[in-house]
Design a protein around this motif. Structure first.
Motif, short mmCIF file in Angstrom:
data_model
loop_
_atom_site.label_atom_id
_atom_site.label_comp_id
_atom_site.label_asym_id
_atom_site.label_seq_id
_atom_site.Cartn_x
_atom_site.Cartn_y
_atom_site.Cartn_z
N MET A 236 55.65 28.73 25.31
CA MET A 236 56.00 30.38 25.75
C MET A 236 55.19 31.10 24.45
O MET A 236 54.75 30.80 24.06
N ALA A 237 54.25 32.19 25.94
CA ALA A 237 52.93 33.11 24.93
C ALA A 237 53.63 34.23 25.80
O ALA A 237 54.46 34.29 26.49
N LYS A 238 53.74 35.67 24.71
CA LYS A 238 53.80 36.87 25.09
C LYS A 238 52.24 37.59 25.59
O LYS A 238 51.42 37.26 25.03
N ILE A 239 52.72 37.49 27.46
CA ILE A 239 51.38 38.30 27.30
C ILE A 239 51.50 39.31 27.92
O ILE A 239 52.56 39.74 28.37
N LEU A 240 50.27 40.04 27.65
CA LEU A 240 50.12 41.65 29.02
C LEU A 240 49.63 41.62 29.20
O LEU A 240 47.68 40.65 29.03
N LEU A 241 49.81 41.67 30.60
CA LEU A 241 49.21 41.45 32.27
C LEU A 241 48.67 42.64 32.16
O LEU A 241 49.54 44.37 32.33
N VAL A 242 47.35 43.76 32.52
CA VAL A 242 46.82 44.38 32.93
C VAL A 242 45.79 44.67 34.35
O VAL A 242 44.49 44.14 33.92
N LEU B 158 32.00 41.30 24.44
CA LEU B 158 32.84 42.11 23.62
C LEU B 158 34.07 41.45 22.75
O LEU B 158 34.90 42.47 22.21
N GLY B 159 34.32 40.37 23.40
CA GLY B 159 35.35 39.48 22.78
C GLY B 159 36.13 38.43 23.13
O GLY B 159 37.06 38.27 23.14
N ALA B 160 36.42 38.91 24.94
CA ALA B 160 37.05 38.21 25.56
C ALA B 160 36.85 36.31 25.36
O ALA B 160 36.04 36.20 25.66
N SER B 161 37.73 35.67 25.31
CA SER B 161 37.81 34.50 25.52
C SER B 161 37.40 33.86 25.91
O SER B 161 36.75 32.23 25.75
N VAL B 162 37.70 34.31 27.04
CA VAL B 162 37.77 33.79 28.46
C VAL B 162 37.39 34.92 29.55
O VAL B 162 38.05 35.51 29.46
N SER B 163 37.08 34.22 30.67
CA SER B 163 36.86 35.21 31.97
C SER B 163 37.03 34.57 33.08
O SER B 163 36.22 33.30 33.62
N PHE B 164 37.12 35.24 34.51
CA PHE B 164 38.06 34.66 35.23
C PHE B 164 36.98 35.15 36.18
O PHE B 164 37.60 36.64 36.49
N GLU B 165 36.44 34.48 37.80
CA GLU B 165 36.05 35.71 39.12
C GLU B 165 37.96 35.21 39.52
O GLU B 165 38.00 34.68 39.62
N ALA C 158 44.01 27.65 30.58
CA ALA C 158 43.41 28.84 29.68
C ALA C 158 44.05 28.85 28.40
O ALA C 158 43.63 29.33 27.56
N ILE C 159 45.17 29.45 29.02
CA ILE C 159 46.15 30.11 28.51
C ILE C 159 47.01 29.69 27.23
O ILE C 159 47.00 29.12 26.18
N ASP C 160 46.99 27.98 27.96
CA ASP C 160 47.39 26.74 27.03
C ASP C 160 46.93 26.64 26.13
O ASP C 160 47.18 26.01 24.79
N LEU C 161 45.22 26.35 26.63
CA LEU C 161 44.93 25.84 25.42
C LEU C 161 44.39 27.13 24.35
O LEU C 161 43.79 26.39 22.95
N LEU C 162 44.31 28.40 25.08
CA LEU C 162 44.01 29.57 24.00
C LEU C 162 45.04 29.69 23.16
O LEU C 162 44.80 29.84 21.67
N LEU C 163 46.79 29.37 23.22
CA LEU C 163 47.70 28.84 22.48
C LEU C 163 47.52 27.87 20.81
O LEU C 163 47.92 28.16 20.58
N HIS C 164 47.71 26.66 22.32
CA HIS C 164 47.09 25.85 21.39
C HIS C 164 46.05 26.07 20.25
O HIS C 164 46.31 25.74 19.01
#
Length: 130
Positions: free
Chosen positions: A1-7, A97-104, A115-121
């Motif tokens: 589980m992650a704490k996510i800020l969604l903008v 500029l520093g985003a780890s991953v991007s999606f259209e 992607a979230i699971d991979l970034l957390l792991h």
């Protein structure tokens, strides 16, 4: 589980992503634009920020730059429908500029969760090595 800020400034997209993330057992706090996200970041320390790029008041590009300077270890995922331009250009800029991953947009929900699971792991593995 992650704490996510969604903008995300689009209500429908934001609501859909909140549902997807919460169903995957993530704790989600949402903001409608970059200014609100900046205020939230004064009191919270999310594991990951997922941000739209084209937004009123403060763009995702500006937000990514600020977050990268103030929170260098926070993982960032950028999403964009492109506005008047091709979204690939905005997403390439966000990654530079520093985003780890991007999606259209429309965002592939499975790919986002993966992607979230991979970034957390990766984050946890990196911390173990420190």
């Amino acid at each position: 589980m992650a704490k996510i800020l969604l903008v995300e400034d689009d209500n429908l997209v934001r609501d859909m992503l909140v549902q997807v993330l919460e169903r995957a057992s993530h704790q989600v706090v949402s903001a409608v634009d970059g200014e609100e996200a900046t205020e939230l970041l004064k009191t919270m320390n999310p594991d990951i920020m997922v941000t739209d790029i084209i937004m009123p008041k403060k763009s995702g590009i500006t937000l990514i730059s600020e977050v990268r300077n103030k929170h260098p270890n926070m993982e960032i995922i950028a999403i964009s429908g492109g506005g008047r331009l091709d979204p690939a250009g905005y997403l390439d800029l966000s990654e530079s500029l520093g985003a780890s991953v991007s999606f259209e947009k429309p965002v592939d929900k499975s790919a986002l969760l993966m992607a979230i699971d991979l970034l957390l792991h990766g984050t946890k593995e990196d911390k173990k090595q420190d």
